[in-house]
Scaffold this motif. Structure first.
Motif, PDB file in Angstrom:
ATOM      1  N   SER A 159     -10.760  35.050  -9.128  1.00 21.59           N
ATOM      2  CA  SER A 159     -11.006  34.269  -7.912  1.00 21.59           C
ATOM      3  C   SER A 159      -9.707  33.641  -7.413  1.00 21.59           C
ATOM      4  O   SER A 159      -8.734  33.505  -8.149  1.00 21.59           O
ATOM      5  CB  SER A 159     -12.052  33.190  -8.182  1.00 21.59           C
ATOM      6  OG  SER A 159     -11.457  32.069  -8.798  1.00 21.59           O
ATOM      7  N   SER A 161     -16.116  38.209 -10.572  1.00 21.03           N
ATOM      8  CA  SER A 161     -15.536  39.489 -10.174  1.00 21.03           C
ATOM      9  C   SER A 161     -16.662  40.486  -9.895  1.00 21.03           C
ATOM     10  O   SER A 161     -17.794  40.329 -10.361  1.00 21.03           O
ATOM     11  CB  SER A 161     -14.620  40.025 -11.275  1.00 21.03           C
ATOM     12  OG  SER A 161     -15.368  40.442 -12.387  1.00 21.03           O
ATOM     13  N   PRO A 186     -16.140  32.136  -8.175  1.00 20.60           N
ATOM     14  CA  PRO A 186     -16.706  33.419  -7.738  1.00 20.60           C
ATOM     15  C   PRO A 186     -16.459  34.481  -8.816  1.00 20.60           C
ATOM     16  O   PRO A 186     -15.353  34.606  -9.336  1.00 20.60           O
ATOM     17  CB  PRO A 186     -15.914  33.738  -6.464  1.00 20.60           C
ATOM     18  CG  PRO A 186     -15.400  32.418  -5.983  1.00 20.60           C
ATOM     19  CD  PRO A 186     -15.170  31.604  -7.204  1.00 20.60           C
TER      20      PRO A 186
END
Length: 168
Positions: A50, A113, A111
């Motif tokens: 991220s 992957s 976030p």
């Protein structure tokens, strides 16, 4: 009208002078910017990480140990710095030459992957990721661990799983 035209000339002329004095040591946005810890950065700067993690890793790699408060060049112990972000941190130990020896990372609710999302989607279809924690360690010139702890919910039950990012 003359004042307006004169103001425009002064503003744009100043802009050209300032923009022509750009620092040419700035990164060009292609590849890696100039850093002192390329070994560390080449191992940990992954495309699928991220943005927050990438930024903090870059900050750790570019950290100027020699001008840091408390740094002693003749100290026998590594110099330890904690680089913080809003949702995590990287604890880095530097040797007397400013090279990164070890780094420990911990981030929450980053976030995920694409590989991690796809793996969880295949194995736990219908479950929603409600929380995640990412932990990683770097030592001896390589990533030692890279683990996501995920909390999943399907509305009725909540489970915890671990995903080893080095194995996917």
């Amino acid at each position: 009208m003359k004042k307006f035209v004169l103001t425009l000339v002064v503003v744009f002329g100043t802009f050209q002078i300032v923009s022509s004095q750009a620092d040419y040591n700035e990164p060009l946005g292609v590849g890696f910017p100039a850093v002192s810890n390329l070994t560390y950065l080449s191992k940990v700067y992954l495309k699928e990480a991220s943005g927050v993690i990438k930024e903090l890793r870059l900050k750790a790699a570019n950290f100027d140990v020699f001008n840091a408060e408390g740094y002693e060049p003749n100290a026998s112990n590594p110099f330890v710095v904690v680089h913080k972000a809003t949702n995590g941190h990287i604890t880095v130990s530097y040797d007397k030459n400013g090279e990164i020896i070890t780094a420990w990372e911990r981030f929450e609710n980053v976030p995920l992957s694409k590989k991690v999302r796809e793996l969880v989607g295949k194995k736990y279809g219908g479950w929603k990721i409600v929380k995640n924690t990412y932990r990683s360690s770097y030592s001896n010139g390589k990533i030692e661990t890279s683990i996501y702890k995920l909390k999943l919910s399907n509305g009725y039950r909540t489970i915890g799983i671990k995903v080893n990012a080095l194995e996917i």
